[in-house]
Design an enzyme around this catalytic site. Sequence first.
Site, PDB file in Angstrom:
ATOM      1  CD  GLU A   1      -5.792  -1.716  -4.153  1.00 17.58           C
ATOM      2  OE1 GLU A   1      -4.628  -1.470  -4.470  1.00 17.58           O
ATOM      3  OE2 GLU A   1      -6.156  -2.836  -3.756  1.00 17.58           O
TER       4      GLU A   1
ATOM      5  CB  CYS B   1       0.183   0.378   2.105  1.00 15.27           C
ATOM      6  SG  CYS B   1      -1.272  -0.162   1.190  1.00 15.27           S
TER       7      CYS B   1
ATOM      8  NE  ARG C   1      -2.594  -6.775  -0.974  1.00 12.70           N
ATOM      9  CZ  ARG C   1      -1.891  -6.139  -1.902  1.00 12.70           C
ATOM     10  NH1 ARG C   1      -2.111  -4.857  -2.133  1.00 12.70           N
ATOM     11  NH2 ARG C   1      -0.950  -6.752  -2.583  1.00 12.70           N
TER      12      ARG C   1
ATOM     13  NE  ARG D   1       2.450  -5.248  -2.646  1.00 13.07           N
ATOM     14  CZ  ARG D   1       3.190  -4.152  -2.479  1.00 13.07           C
ATOM     15  NH1 ARG D   1       4.293  -4.205  -1.774  1.00 13.07           N
ATOM     16  NH2 ARG D   1       2.828  -3.005  -3.030  1.00 13.07           N
TER      17      ARG D   1
ATOM     18  CG  HIS E   1      15.644 -19.327  -4.113  1.00 10.94           C
ATOM     19  ND1 HIS E   1      14.852 -20.424  -4.230  1.00 10.94           N
ATOM     20  CD2 HIS E   1      16.187 -19.391  -2.887  1.00 10.94           C
ATOM     21  CE1 HIS E   1      14.902 -21.106  -3.137  1.00 10.94           C
ATOM     22  NE2 HIS E   1      15.695 -20.514  -2.297  1.00 10.94           N
TER      23      HIS E   1
HETATM   24  C1  PEP Z   1      -1.191  -0.372  -4.327  1.00 11.65           C
HETATM   25  O1  PEP Z   1      -1.934  -0.661  -5.270  1.00 11.65           O
HETATM   26  O2  PEP Z   1      -0.809   0.783  -4.097  1.00 11.65           O
HETATM   27  C2  PEP Z   1      -0.705  -1.414  -3.411  1.00 11.65           C
HETATM   28  C3  PEP Z   1      -0.063  -1.114  -2.317  1.00 11.65           C
HETATM   29  O3  PEP Z   1      -0.948  -2.701  -3.761  1.00 11.65           O
HETATM   30  P1  PEP Z   1      -0.138  -3.498  -4.862  1.00 11.65           P
HETATM   31  O4  PEP Z   1       1.026  -2.645  -5.289  1.00 11.65           O
HETATM   32  O5  PEP Z   1       0.262  -4.769  -4.210  1.00 11.65           O
HETATM   33  O6  PEP Z   1      -1.168  -3.672  -5.916  1.00 11.65           O
HETATM   34 MG    MG Z   2      -2.915  -2.553  -5.252  1.00 16.06          MG
END
Ligand code: PEP
Ligand code: MG
Length: 558
Positions: free
Chosen positions: A420, A491, A321, A285, A182
């Site tokens: 990733e 991203c 996502r 996310r 919060h």
């Molecule tokens: C990443 O892994 O680069 C990504 C964008 O996802 P997260 O940071 O939420 O794992």
């Molecule tokens: Mg990731």
Amino acid sequence: MRLQGVGVSSGIGMGAAYVVEEHVVDASKKDAGPGEIARLSRSVEILIDTLDRKAASLEGEQAEILGSHVLLMSDPVLLSDIEDIITTESCNGEYAVDTVFEQYAEVFRQSGDELMMMRAGDMRDIKNNLLAIMNGYELPDLSAMPKDSILVANELTTSIAACINATLVNGLITNLGGPTSHMAIIARSMGLPAVVGIGAIEHGDRLIVNGDNGEVIVNPTEAELAKYSEMKEERRRKIEALEKFRGLPSATLDGKRIELFANIGLEADIVKARDADAEGVGLFRTEFLFMNRSTTPTEEEQFAVYKKAALTFGSHPVIIRTLDIGGDKEIEYLGLEKEENPFLGWRAIRYCIDREEVFATQLRAILRASAFGKIKIMLPMIADIRELRHTKTLIDRLKEELTGQGYAFDRDIAVGIMIETPAAAVLAGAFAKESDFFSIGTNDLTQYVMAVDRGNQKVAKLYSEYNPAVLRLIYHVAKEAERQNIPCGVCGEAGAKPLFTKFLVGCGVSELSMTGASILEVRSIIRQMTLADTAAKITASIEQLADIEDSLTLLREL
Ligand code: PEP
Ligand code: MG
């Protein structure tokens, strides 16, 4: 003295500590005499009166929050439940208050309704205020706060947050809370720098709060004050100067258009992303919708949020996502057990495929929301092409189901993957044939390529997205995407780093998604670069890079 916490809202704030005391009251059960109910009633009256007075001096949402606390405190059923316990168990009021409030909070928590669950947190806040008053304490009076204060509290409760006058506060520090708490949300929406994870600050201490790196300087020297004042001023000048890029196209000098998107996690971020001049959402996310609650969000709850994002961005893409939990993101009720190597374990797509009821609910909500804008589905942590194929089959089945039930949705909804894992990066050519788009998650890609737990400080010096191995994989993935004619985005954090921008665009990345605050700066860089020249320089040297220094030299030269 320098303290290190976690920065949760960016910016630099300076001022004197205004410490909000938290009174810890013993609510254990004790025998009590006949005066308990009268003591309770007096305390309730004082609490209502105090909240009423505070609410009268506030406006809008802040007044509403306190008003809702008054309403709850005036509920005759709640009060008679407390009195019943005092009478039947001949016990102290504190015990009765604690018991009844916790029961109510549990009911709210179990309801599955988002608003009701927020009320569970409010119940704890109201209860603590009532217990404090019963023990002769007064509620914190933030109206006495001098200008240029740094608000310091153990936890930023709603009743404290409701009383903050943003014109008097230069920053926030709490002991409890995290980036999704919060406190972080409120701080960001008020535009105040904030750091969590810091205790032991005295009222009146002179403070510098650096919400960018989590640093707090207590009683700084003249030299430190001068340094941070200059940093603050420089930051202000830079932000002001970047305003001229608002609304301009994100295109290179030789005309290549790049999409600059925002990363979001909470419903409140949707509007902020648009206000930051994002041209869409590149990473929603969704795991944040599953956190701070005790049950999975229903299809309707998720649908409402995804639909809001779709409507807010209209014809601009919103890339949602699917649930990425596991790793360092634990959610108790999802039944994730402790694993030896959580980052190599049951996370993200692996979890979702095994828990089809959770996955299908989310996919249905996303599909239904796709009728209201331009939504795309993105799958995290893909390592094996069968994970993509399996999910596409599931999506096709859900489309049929929704059609049968009369729901509208985008029949051609794009299904893409995050790159990733090294496996997906190496096989990008094969994945590109079956995927509608890529988005490179450089945070995890770096972790897996370097075999470095991204949260382990002991090996942190090895974790760098500037390692040539990461750069080469990004280059390879972007080229494979180009070959198959599918868009490739980034991203992870690299997408927000100005030093990385020309490299990514030069590799052929056509979409960058980042925190809203970085958009204008990245746009300013894109508008000053020539794609053809940059691409040629990268191609000439990418295979020669051996260490991080080589990478940095290349990035600086671009
Ligand atoms: C990443 O892994 O680069 C990504 C964008 O996802 P997260 O940071 O939420 O794992
Ligand atoms: Mg990731």
